[in-house]
Design an enzyme around this catalytic site. Sequence first.
Site, short mmCIF file in Angstrom:
data_model
loop_
_atom_site.label_atom_id
_atom_site.label_comp_id
_atom_site.label_asym_id
_atom_site.label_seq_id
_atom_site.Cartn_x
_atom_site.Cartn_y
_atom_site.Cartn_z
N ARG A 1 0.85 -1.19 0.00
CA ARG A 1 0.00 0.00 0.00
C ARG A 1 0.89 1.24 0.00
O ARG A 1 1.64 1.47 0.95
CB ARG A 1 -0.91 0.00 1.23
N HIS B 1 -2.96 10.86 1.00
CA HIS B 1 -2.45 10.60 2.34
C HIS B 1 -1.84 11.91 2.84
O HIS B 1 -0.66 12.01 3.13
CB HIS B 1 -1.44 9.45 2.33
N GLU C 1 -7.55 8.12 6.39
CA GLU C 1 -7.94 8.72 7.67
C GLU C 1 -8.47 10.14 7.55
O GLU C 1 -7.87 11.09 8.08
CB GLU C 1 -6.76 8.69 8.65
N ASN D 1 -7.18 1.31 10.01
CA ASN D 1 -5.86 1.59 10.58
C ASN D 1 -6.00 1.50 12.09
O ASN D 1 -6.71 2.29 12.70
CB ASN D 1 -5.36 2.98 10.18
N TYR E 1 -4.09 0.99 15.93
CA TYR E 1 -2.84 1.06 16.69
C TYR E 1 -2.98 0.74 18.17
O TYR E 1 -2.11 0.13 18.76
CB TYR E 1 -2.20 2.45 16.53
N GLU F 1 -3.34 -0.45 8.02
CA GLU F 1 -2.17 -0.05 8.80
C GLU F 1 -2.31 -0.65 10.18
O GLU F 1 -3.39 -0.64 10.77
CB GLU F 1 -2.11 1.47 9.03
#
Length: 459
Positions: free
Chosen positions: A78, A122, A167, A300, A302, A364
């Site tokens: 990606r 992005h 995002e 994504n 985290y 991600e």
Amino acid sequence: MKQNKSFPEGFLWGVSTASYQIEGAWDSDGKGESIWDRFTHTPGKIRNGDTGDTACDHYHRWQEDIQIMSQIGVKAYRLSTSWPRILPAGTGMVNQKGLDFYTRLVDELLQKEIIPFVTLYHWDLPQTLQEQGGWKVRSTAEAFLEYTDVITRCLGDRVKNWITHNEPSVMAHNGYHLGAHAPGLKDLGASLSASHHLLLSHGWAVPLIRKNSPQAKIGLSMNVNWMAIASPSQADHEAYRKSSGLWLRWYLDPLYGRGYPVDVIQDVIRLGALLNSELPFVYDDDLSVIAVPTDFLGVNYYTRFISRSTEIPEADNLPPNVTQSQRNQENWTEMGWEVYPEGLNRVLSWLYYEYQPPQLYVTESGCSYSDAPDNDGVIRDDRRIHYLKQHFAASLRAIENGVPLGGYFVWSLMDNFEWDQGYAQRFGLVWIDYSTKQRLLKNSAIWYQQIIADNSICE
Ligand code: FCB
């Protein structure tokens, strides 16, 4: 007893990067200035005064980087394309050298049997468009369509997986509301109109990509961390409603046909960022444009954040009973983010059962640890291996729960420019020596190679 657990056949093991974070060559070969070039060149905005001017120098070292991906054995990559590299002024003149760069990159990936997933935006908006209002104004969404047309006409025959935005919530809040990211504004009202124009540009782009790239699969990547509630108190539940409303439902609800959430509109009116429930930036039909069907949702993931009624900055948003001193333990990464693998299973399951996207990808997920080469040159980043292993296991639990998860892109292929944190945070599977730009595989990259080859984890 340890068990080998397999992933579905054809599961796409990948790595993820973004143009501004790796390319460098910020003003080479006709590239225009982006809002990140402007922001990083403004004193005081970025930790240690770092900029992405040269970053990993991927613009010149892309062949070596593809070779490394091939060595690790990744099935998919990606990347994002830089809008100002292709349309230096945002609209109008096309910079052929920019298009050639991405054409060579894509051809080489295909040659090595690595499937490209291309993110169109992005965060590196052309500065010229910012001067006309950036995402606050509708004309930027129109310009995005022009850019999408140029790039998908050029690559649409070979690239079959497109992500319109990375995002949008982080772009709108960090860029327009909190001021930590480019363009550095601190205006909640501006972040709402920015969010709408980001979503609108997505809605307009999807049918255009389908036209230029037959059989393409199209999605959008959202930042979705697990949001927990600090206590059973009504006040903490209310804090959760507000933050999940502004960061998640404000985006996901319109994308999946529900329009903007009424409770969030009321919150924003109370905060004085809207006069009344008429959203001045929403025109007739916009909501049906935004709700265009897509093929997948990129996630994504985290960490976990805890919603509490007391105002504390996010990085210090500790779960109940966790003291500051416990943060340095192994379940906190150097970003100050808690390691919370089960949250990934919950996020994937919640998104699928709440919104029912046809497919999901983890676009991600990864961690920042600064483990450097030891004297023998080996990078023993065991904590990263531990992080990834637990998150892969959590993905598998989601798959077992019925979530159609198609792949997992580790953030990131290599250490890179981490926005306001500059080079202080290292998320890579591959170490970058920033003085020489030398690449060195960390132990996690070698471990990942084996996971991909086996298509399974041992737990
Ligand atoms: C995400 C961004 C990505 C990277 C990671 C750590 O929010 O999309 O570019 O910075 O965080």
